[in-house]
Design an enzyme around this catalytic site. Structure first.
Site, PDB file in Angstrom:
ATOM      1  CB  THR A  74      -0.921  -0.009   1.243  1.00 40.64           C
ATOM      2  OG1 THR A  74      -1.760  -1.171   1.172  1.00 40.64           O
ATOM      3  CG2 THR A  74      -1.781   1.244   1.310  1.00 40.64           C
ATOM      4  CB  CYS A 325      -9.273  -4.814   0.998  1.00 44.48           C
ATOM      5  SG  CYS A 325      -7.659  -5.491   0.654  1.00 44.48           S
TER       6      CYS A 325
HETATM    7  C1  LIG Z   1      -1.937  -7.256  -0.927  1.00 42.23           C
HETATM    8  C2  LIG Z   1      -1.874  -6.294  -2.073  1.00 42.23           C
HETATM    9  C3  LIG Z   1      -1.567  -4.940  -1.870  1.00 42.23           C
HETATM   10  C4  LIG Z   1      -1.393  -4.362  -0.500  1.00 42.23           C
HETATM   11  O1  LIG Z   1      -0.162  -4.754   0.077  1.00 42.23           O
HETATM   12  P1  LIG Z   1       0.029  -4.561   1.663  1.00 42.23           P
HETATM   13  O2  LIG Z   1       1.460  -4.941   1.888  1.00 42.23           O
HETATM   14  O3  LIG Z   1      -0.918  -5.481   2.314  1.00 42.23           O
HETATM   15  O4  LIG Z   1      -0.218  -3.124   1.949  1.00 42.23           O
HETATM   16  C5  LIG Z   1      -1.483  -4.130  -2.976  1.00 42.23           C
HETATM   17  N1  LIG Z   1      -1.700  -4.597  -4.215  1.00 42.23           N
HETATM   18  C6  LIG Z   1      -1.983  -5.884  -4.452  1.00 42.23           C
HETATM   19  C7  LIG Z   1      -2.187  -6.352  -5.851  1.00 42.23           C
HETATM   20  C8  LIG Z   1      -2.096  -6.776  -3.383  1.00 42.23           C
HETATM   21  O5  LIG Z   1      -2.402  -8.050  -3.628  1.00 42.23           O
END
Ligand SMILES: *Cc1c(COP(=O)(O)O)cnc(C)c1O
Length: 388
Positions: A74, A325
């Site tokens: 993120t 999410c």
């Molecule tokens: C899980 C995910 C994120 C978020 O990553 P985090 O480390 O959980 O913040 C962003 N983009 C994609 C495609 C994801 O699968």
């Protein structure tokens, strides 16, 4: 059939592997120096970060000074996109796709609210972005293209190398959210013409709360935070030393084991898909071949995905409907809707994602349990036609 615990939600997160925990432990215990300190404890932590940066760079075909550690996918996406936009003096247009993770989609919406122009590209019924559509969307005002390497819900692998080549040809920055791809499929930032790439450790058996952003040499981003000089001021704040060490170790192992693991997961995936498609009124979501090795996404007509999830959970199976999410809301997935999946089927979607620990026995158990469960739910469903 005896009940067992089956984890089929590796796209949401993966278990931390033993070797990674072992590599991290010293930095959570004795080796607690601050990497910015000049004493030997600090230098020891600094050396660990340097080594992790080298390993991470190597896994991506990048240079160590092109790797910036962050708190996860993120944050990497936010720094890449907002950082590129805020560094822009004149150009105001960016291009992304309509199937991005919210950590890209909502950043772009935020920028649109600030006055940037954003094109959200459509996808085909397999969730594939077309390079031709990207080309058509380009304007002299475009400064950034952001398209994910692989989709987290349906597993579709996007033509990022081609999009990268197009961006490079037009002198436009290319960012890719590769959080689902890194550690699962081969990635090389040079060969794929990538300027900015986001990754996250907990998606490849590393720890949560740590990630990285690759920034090609010569590309400059505005930092989102001000503070100390860490990560060359792009991401200030005392480094998550243990997390960074864990990320690099997990990535090193994932890349090493990729050919073997990928072959094994693809076999399991195909067996799972074949078994699921034997059930009445089931369709596969996503691309039949350009697909992450461990991703299965299917829709069951006449059932709510959430009811199915809860039923599977009672049988010991961890799965997901759409993305983790958004699964707390009952809105159908924006990815499936963008693919043109009709509302009814979008609401009946189930994502099963396999990973390192997945076995033949897991697939057998899932297939044994799901048929009767689907039948039971359909009998209770007001949507299910009575003639069945
Ligand atoms: C899980 C995910 C994120 C978020 O990553 P985090 O480390 O959980 O913040 C962003 N983009 C994609 C495609 C994801 O699968």
């Amino acid at each position: 059939m005896t009940k067992r615990f089956v984890y089929m939600d590796h796209a949401a997160t993966t278990p931390l592997r033993e070797e990674v925990l072992e590599a991290m432990l010293p930095y959570l215990q004795d080796k607690y120096g601050n990497p910015s300190s000049l004493h030997s404890a600090g230098r020891e932590a600094r050396a660990a970060i340097n080594e992790a940066r080298e390993k991470t760079a190597l896994a991506l075909g990048a240079e160590p000074n092109e790797i910036f550690f962050t708190s996860g996918g993120t944050e990497s996406n936010n720094i890449a996109i907002k950082g590129a936009a805020r560094r822009q003096k004149h150009k105001r247009h960016l291009i992304t796709s309509s199937i991005e993770h919210h950590a890209v989609l909502d950043v772009c919406k935020e920028l649109a609210a600030e006055g940037f122009q954003v094109t959200f590209l459509p996808v085909d019924r397999y969730g594939m972005v077309s390079v031709e559509e990207v080309k058509r969307a380009l304007t002299p005002d475009t400064f950034l293209i952001s398209v994910m390497t692989a989709n987290n819900e349906v597993g579709t692998i996007e033509p990022v190398a081609e999009i990268g080549a197009l961006a490079r040809e037009h002198g436009i920055l290319f960012h890719t959210d590769a959080v689902q791809a890194v550690g699962q499929i081969p990635m090389n930032v040079r060969e794929m013409n990538i300027d900015l790439l986001s990754l996250s450790a907990h998606k490849f058996n590393g720890p949560k709360g740590v990630g990285a952003l690759y920034v090609r040499k010569g590309v400059y981003l505005a930092p989102l935070y001000q503070g100390g000089g860490q990560e060359r001021k792009l991401r200030p704040g005392t480094e998550n030393v243990a997390g960074i060490v864990g990320l690099a170790r997990a990535l090193e192992l994932a890349v090493e084991e990729m050919p073997e693991k990928s072959r094994r997961l693809q076999e399991l995936r195909e067996r799972l898909i074949d078994g699921l498609l034997k059930i009445d009124e089931v369709v596969l979501n996503g691309h039949p071949t350009s697909r992450l090795p461990g991703n299965v996404n299917v829709s069951f007509n006449y059932i709510e995905g959430e009811a199915l999830l809860l039923g599977l959970d009672l049988e010991g199976i961890a799965a997901s409907s759409g993305s983790a999410c958004s699964s707390s809301s009952l809105e159908p997935s924006h990815v499936l809707l963008a693919m043109g999946v009709e509302d009814q089927l979008a609401r009946g979607s189930l994502r099963l994602t396999l990973g390192r620990g997945s076995s033949d026995a897991d697939v057998d158990y899932l297939l044994a349990v799901i048929g009767p469960l689907v039948e039971r739910l359909r009998r209770m469903s007001a949507l299910y036609p009575r003639q069945h």
